[in-house]
Design a protein around this motif. Structure first.
Motif, PDB file in Angstrom:
ATOM      1  N   SER A 171       0.822  -1.200   0.000  1.00  0.00           N
ATOM      2  CA  SER A 171       0.000   0.000   0.000  1.00  0.00           C
ATOM      3  C   SER A 171       0.865   1.262   0.000  1.00  0.00           C
ATOM      4  O   SER A 171       0.617   2.202  -0.757  1.00  0.00           O
ATOM      5  N   LEU A 172       1.876   1.238   0.848  1.00  0.00           N
ATOM      6  CA  LEU A 172       2.809   2.360   0.941  1.00  0.00           C
ATOM      7  C   LEU A 172       3.479   2.645  -0.413  1.00  0.00           C
ATOM      8  O   LEU A 172       3.556   3.795  -0.857  1.00  0.00           O
ATOM      9  N   ILE A 174       2.533   1.588  -3.510  1.00  0.00           N
ATOM     10  CA  ILE A 174       1.575   1.902  -4.568  1.00  0.00           C
ATOM     11  C   ILE A 174       1.115   3.354  -4.475  1.00  0.00           C
ATOM     12  O   ILE A 174       1.004   4.062  -5.476  1.00  0.00           O
ATOM     13  N   ASP A 175       0.866   3.810  -3.247  1.00  0.00           N
ATOM     14  CA  ASP A 175       0.345   5.163  -3.056  1.00  0.00           C
ATOM     15  C   ASP A 175       1.335   6.254  -3.463  1.00  0.00           C
ATOM     16  O   ASP A 175       0.950   7.410  -3.608  1.00  0.00           O
ATOM     17  N   VAL A 176       2.574   5.866  -3.667  1.00  0.00           N
ATOM     18  CA  VAL A 176       3.562   6.839  -4.173  1.00  0.00           C
ATOM     19  C   VAL A 176       3.071   7.422  -5.497  1.00  0.00           C
ATOM     20  O   VAL A 176       3.213   8.623  -5.753  1.00  0.00           O
ATOM     21  N   ARG A 178       0.193   8.156  -6.379  1.00  0.00           N
ATOM     22  CA  ARG A 178      -0.839   9.171  -6.180  1.00  0.00           C
ATOM     23  C   ARG A 178      -0.232  10.529  -5.840  1.00  0.00           C
ATOM     24  O   ARG A 178      -0.612  11.544  -6.401  1.00  0.00           O
ATOM     25  N   TRP A 179       0.745  10.552  -4.908  1.00  0.00           N
ATOM     26  CA  TRP A 179       1.205  11.854  -4.424  1.00  0.00           C
ATOM     27  C   TRP A 179       2.473  12.366  -5.101  1.00  0.00           C
ATOM     28  O   TRP A 179       2.790  13.551  -4.997  1.00  0.00           O
TER      29      TRP A 179
END
Lengths: 206, 206
Positions: A171-172, A174-176, A178-179
């Motif tokens: 999750s950590l 993958i969310d890269v 997004r931001w």
DNA sequence: CTCCATACTAAGCGGTTGCTTAGAGCTAAG
DNA sequence: CTTAGCTCTAAGCAACCGCTTAGTATGGAG
């Protein structure tokens, strides 16, 4: 010179280097850029065609539908990131997990344009195509889990909940996508290194 | 009985309890469900209206446009999660960060329908509305950063990169909205507790 | 009762969508 | 030279989009 609207970065995205013929690759890259920027549903086939420097009808020479464009992107993207995760090397579980997180998180930063489509447009795939991609995602999860499990077996990690920790680590990373912003002060490699550090802190024994 | 298509869960989502009149609230909740399920651009005003059990034109009695519906959802959602983060209590920095992460991650699980719209449809807002929401997001980041910074000052946390760690913690919590499924084996509270544990492990000194 | 404001619907308008059709331009085999 | 095949475009079709208009039902004030 023909203006295609494809910037240098996208043309150099090695993810798509095997796609032929060239016009089909150009169309795919245009679709990646458009889908990443506005989302699949907000992107029109005219957007894609004009980014690729061709007429709207040209899309359908190479792809059956707009959804098939998305499926191709999603498939190649998932295969690429799975291959990346599968090729991790390192001496001992600590170094292997460090490399795995650094590589996976770094990929989501460096190729955030592709990664955004891969990670956030799954819902627009047809049920059949979604299932194909879901199988690849299960393999990605299993890879990451095995890197963590190795350390637990070696006795160098303390992880009370293996499935939960795997979920959090993926999750950590993958969310890269997004931001992350290209103009930011951290390079993709620096993000990868920082995230690898944070994850190793998370799993280290007391 | 009128069939509205709104399930019990959504009608009980306390996030919207202050929205009046009732028809406007029903419409907002319908929009949340539709936007969360298919995305803003794939949702039509007819979808929203029929979920709310009304005619397409009724949307425009209460809202100026489809985008204003999204803005209302985004604004109330951000205000709610900021209020939640601002009301954290606890004895010492460790317990406060534990509560902050458990609460924030738990909210993204329990109200994942709302959270998905709040976190993943920002790009569809008008520039003016986006800026209003961005200000709230900066306040949310500052809150979380202060909880971590408190522990560093107290000497109970070891955090080499405060901004990076804050980013990672927020990212971890927010991404819960993407992967959480109501039928899964973990309850929102359990996810909150697990994530609080993982984060405390990340920031603990050697 | 009349009057007016409010909340709603039926119908539909102009514009846009994904995709198709008909055919043009080019290449290369026979 | 002929012809077949491939890649592409100009034009457009049916369906659908966000949103508007015109009008109906309801209820409370005077």
């Amino acid at each position: 010179m023909t203006t295609t609207g494809l910037d240098g970065f996208a043309l150099l995205d090695k993810t798509w280097s095997t796609v032929t013929p060239e016009a089909a690759r150009r169309m795919l890259i245009a679709a990646v850029q458009a889908f990443a920027g506005k989302g699949y549903h907000a992107t029109t086939t005219r957007d894609i065609a004009s980014l690729a420097g061709m007429s709207p009808a040209a899309v359908y020479i190479h792809y059956r539908s707009k959804e098939e464009l998305l499926f191709n992107i999603s498939l190649v993207g998932h295969e690429t990131s799975l291959a990346l995760l599968s090729s991790i090397e390192g001496d001992g579980a600590v170094e292997r997990l460090r490399n795995a997180v650094a590589t996976f998180a770094g990929w989501h930063a460096e190729f955030h344009t592709t990664a955004r489509v891969v990670q956030y447009e799954l819902g627009a795939l047809s049920p059949e195509h979604h299932e194909q991609v879901a199988e690849l995602r299960r393999q990605i999860e299993q890879r990451m889990r095995s890197y963590i499990a190795d350390g637990v077996e070696e006795g160098v990690f303390d992880v009370p909940d293996l499935k939960g920790a795997t979920l959090a680590v993926l999750s950590l990373c993958i969310d890269v996508a997004r931001w992350y912003q290209p103009g930011g002060k951290r390079t993709p490699d620096e993000i990868g290194a920082m995230y690898a550090d944070l994850v190793l802190r998370m799993v280290r024994p007391n």
